[in-house]
Scaffold this motif. Sequence first.
Motif, PDB file in Angstrom:
ATOM      1  N   LEU A  32      98.085 -49.799-101.189  1.00  0.00           N
ATOM      2  CA  LEU A  32      96.685 -50.096-101.488  1.00  0.00           C
ATOM      3  C   LEU A  32      96.320 -49.566-102.883  1.00  0.00           C
ATOM      4  CD1 LEU A  32      94.025 -51.290-100.600  1.00  0.00           C
ATOM      5  CD2 LEU A  32      93.491 -49.144 -99.427  1.00  0.00           C
ATOM      6  N   LYS A  33      96.865 -48.426-103.249  1.00  0.00           N
ATOM      7  CA  LYS A  33      96.628 -47.883-104.588  1.00  0.00           C
ATOM      8  C   LYS A  33      97.212 -48.813-105.647  1.00  0.00           C
ATOM      9  CE  LYS A  33      97.036 -43.661-107.326  1.00  0.00           C
ATOM     10  NZ  LYS A  33      97.451 -42.224-107.320  1.00  0.00           N
ATOM     11  N   THR A  34      98.379 -49.371-105.371  1.00  0.00           N
ATOM     12  CA  THR A  34      98.991 -50.316-106.297  1.00  0.00           C
ATOM     13  C   THR A  34      98.135 -51.563-106.450  1.00  0.00           C
ATOM     14  OG1 THR A  34     101.215 -49.528-105.719  1.00  0.00           O
ATOM     15  CG2 THR A  34     101.057 -51.685-106.765  1.00  0.00           C
ATOM     16  N   LEU A  35      97.645 -52.099-105.332  1.00  0.00           N
ATOM     17  CA  LEU A  35      96.755 -53.256-105.376  1.00  0.00           C
ATOM     18  C   LEU A  35      95.488 -52.944-106.168  1.00  0.00           C
ATOM     19  CD1 LEU A  35      96.967 -54.635-101.722  1.00  0.00           C
ATOM     20  CD2 LEU A  35      97.630 -55.865-103.804  1.00  0.00           C
ATOM     21  N   ASN A  36      94.978 -51.729-105.980  1.00  0.00           N
ATOM     22  CA  ASN A  36      93.764 -51.340-106.700  1.00  0.00           C
ATOM     23  C   ASN A  36      94.002 -51.316-108.205  1.00  0.00           C
ATOM     24  OD1 ASN A  36      90.953 -50.159-106.699  1.00  0.00           O
ATOM     25  ND2 ASN A  36      92.044 -48.456-107.640  1.00  0.00           N
TER      26      ASN A  36
ATOM     27  N   ILE B  16      92.838 -42.094-102.928  1.00  0.00           N
ATOM     28  CA  ILE B  16      93.439 -43.155-103.730  1.00  0.00           C
ATOM     29  C   ILE B  16      92.770 -43.261-105.100  1.00  0.00           C
ATOM     30  CG2 ILE B  16      93.707 -45.663-103.914  1.00  0.00           C
ATOM     31  CD1 ILE B  16      94.167 -45.752-100.908  1.00  0.00           C
ATOM     32  N   LEU B  17      91.447 -43.163-105.126  1.00  0.00           N
ATOM     33  CA  LEU B  17      90.696 -43.405-106.358  1.00  0.00           C
ATOM     34  C   LEU B  17      90.603 -42.196-107.281  1.00  0.00           C
ATOM     35  CD1 LEU B  17      87.688 -45.465-104.931  1.00  0.00           C
ATOM     36  CD2 LEU B  17      89.703 -46.336-106.123  1.00  0.00           C
ATOM     37  N   THR B  18      90.809 -40.995-106.743  1.00  0.00           N
ATOM     38  CA  THR B  18      90.606 -39.800-107.558  1.00  0.00           C
ATOM     39  C   THR B  18      91.573 -39.731-108.741  1.00  0.00           C
ATOM     40  OG1 THR B  18      90.425 -37.391-107.478  1.00  0.00           O
ATOM     41  CG2 THR B  18      92.217 -38.377-106.224  1.00  0.00           C
ATOM     42  N   GLU B  19      91.110 -39.071-109.799  1.00  0.00           N
ATOM     43  CA  GLU B  19      91.970 -38.786-110.940  1.00  0.00           C
ATOM     44  C   GLU B  19      92.473 -37.350-110.889  1.00  0.00           C
ATOM     45  OE1 GLU B  19      89.990 -39.824-114.552  1.00  0.00           O
ATOM     46  OE2 GLU B  19      89.747 -41.935-113.998  1.00  0.00           O
ATOM     47  N   ASP B  20      92.094 -36.616-109.830  1.00  0.00           N
ATOM     48  CA  ASP B  20      92.605 -35.261-109.647  1.00  0.00           C
ATOM     49  C   ASP B  20      94.080 -35.311-109.268  1.00  0.00           C
ATOM     50  OD1 ASP B  20      90.090 -34.206-110.123  1.00  0.00           O
ATOM     51  OD2 ASP B  20      89.529 -34.194-108.009  1.00  0.00           O
TER      52      ASP B  20
ATOM     53  N   ASP C 198     104.797 -50.574 -87.449  1.00  0.00           N
ATOM     54  CA  ASP C 198     104.657 -50.826 -88.872  1.00  0.00           C
ATOM     55  C   ASP C 198     103.312 -51.508 -89.125  1.00  0.00           C
ATOM     56  OD1 ASP C 198     104.936 -51.367 -91.511  1.00  0.00           O
ATOM     57  OD2 ASP C 198     106.442 -52.938 -91.266  1.00  0.00           O
ATOM     58  N   THR C 199     102.419 -50.817 -89.827  1.00  0.00           N
ATOM     59  CA  THR C 199     101.090 -51.370 -90.087  1.00  0.00           C
ATOM     60  C   THR C 199     101.040 -52.192 -91.365  1.00  0.00           C
ATOM     61  OG1 THR C 199     100.440 -49.342 -91.232  1.00  0.00           O
ATOM     62  CG2 THR C 199      99.969 -49.474 -88.874  1.00  0.00           C
ATOM     63  N   GLY C 200     102.148 -52.279 -92.074  1.00  0.00           N
ATOM     64  CA  GLY C 200     102.168 -53.057 -93.308  1.00  0.00           C
ATOM     65  C   GLY C 200     101.559 -52.281 -94.463  1.00  0.00           C
ATOM     66  N   LEU C 201     100.249 -52.295 -94.556  1.00  0.00           N
ATOM     67  CA  LEU C 201      99.548 -51.623 -95.648  1.00  0.00           C
ATOM     68  C   LEU C 201      99.713 -50.114 -95.551  1.00  0.00           C
ATOM     69  CD1 LEU C 201      97.682 -52.339 -98.051  1.00  0.00           C
ATOM     70  CD2 LEU C 201      95.745 -51.900 -96.531  1.00  0.00           C
TER      71      LEU C 201
ATOM     72  N   GLU D 111      84.727 -54.028-102.144  1.00  0.00           N
ATOM     73  CA  GLU D 111      84.458 -54.301-100.729  1.00  0.00           C
ATOM     74  C   GLU D 111      85.770 -54.524 -99.976  1.00  0.00           C
ATOM     75  OE1 GLU D 111      81.676 -57.493-100.409  1.00  0.00           O
ATOM     76  OE2 GLU D 111      79.994 -56.308-101.213  1.00  0.00           O
ATOM     77  N   PHE D 112      86.670 -55.291-100.569  1.00  0.00           N
ATOM     78  CA  PHE D 112      87.964 -55.482 -99.914  1.00  0.00           C
ATOM     79  C   PHE D 112      88.734 -54.166 -99.862  1.00  0.00           C
ATOM     80  CE2 PHE D 112      92.447 -56.348 -99.629  1.00  0.00           C
ATOM     81  CZ  PHE D 112      92.500 -57.285 -98.606  1.00  0.00           C
ATOM     82  N   PHE D 113      88.653 -53.399-100.939  1.00  0.00           N
ATOM     83  CA  PHE D 113      89.314 -52.087-100.969  1.00  0.00           C
ATOM     84  C   PHE D 113      88.799 -51.206 -99.838  1.00  0.00           C
ATOM     85  CE2 PHE D 113      89.163 -47.626-102.358  1.00  0.00           C
ATOM     86  CZ  PHE D 113      90.517 -47.383-102.589  1.00  0.00           C
ATOM     87  N   ALA D 114      87.487 -51.231 -99.612  1.00  0.00           N
ATOM     88  CA  ALA D 114      86.898 -50.443 -98.527  1.00  0.00           C
ATOM     89  C   ALA D 114      87.474 -50.856 -97.175  1.00  0.00           C
ATOM     90  CB  ALA D 114      85.378 -50.600 -98.525  1.00  0.00           C
ATOM     91  N   LEU D 115      87.649 -52.166 -96.970  1.00  0.00           N
ATOM     92  CA  LEU D 115      88.240 -52.642 -95.716  1.00  0.00           C
ATOM     93  C   LEU D 115      89.689 -52.191 -95.586  1.00  0.00           C
ATOM     94  CD1 LEU D 115      86.893 -56.286 -95.275  1.00  0.00           C
ATOM     95  CD2 LEU D 115      86.321 -54.251 -93.943  1.00  0.00           C
TER      96      LEU D 115
END
Length: 215
Positions: free
Chosen positions: A79-83, A151-155, A71-74, A128-132
Amino acid sequence: MPVFDTMYCAQQINIPPELPDILKNFTKAAIRTQPKDLLLWSAAYFSALSEGECLPVKDRLEMNVATQKTDTGLTPGLLKTLNKQLSPRQSCSKEELQKKWRGLCLPMDQLETLLSLGSFSSDIDWMEFFALGCSALGGTLMSSLKVACEILTEDEEGGAARIPFDTFVKLYTYLAHLDGDMPQDHIDNFLSSLQLQVNKQDGLIQVSNFYISRK
């Protein structure tokens, strides 16, 4: 002694008319998000709801990855929710990030590892944190950028996964510099070659422009 009103029947209990919808939406959100600590997540959910903030809820249920042995957690969904919660202001405090991270029931030691890796102070540049975070999910530089685009795309899901080229440049440059072994001229040449493939009308770049040939 104080006098208390006595309840004689259920009809005397006043149920707010909006309560059924609130509970229905809460139940759907819990099923989609599958929090590890339902009580902790519920507190974060209703706190955000009461303050009119973005809810700690995934867009959809994520299936377990068959090849993932631990289990890696993230996850991409988390991450999309955090973003969605933290990106509107571009930067956030360490305390705010810790609060949102904890509200999604993510392991705090993983957060501390990412904060240490990025050498962040009390004020955190979100991208920067998102990139990490993408790096923790992707492993390699190109795989991390692919995760970021998805994650970031609107497609629509399964589409070209396009994002603004300026955003891609920031993510790529930050992760490449963090790696420490990539010469600046290599970074510049790679970005220059990609710029030729950017859609001139909307300034977007898609995953296939860089991932397939460089992974």
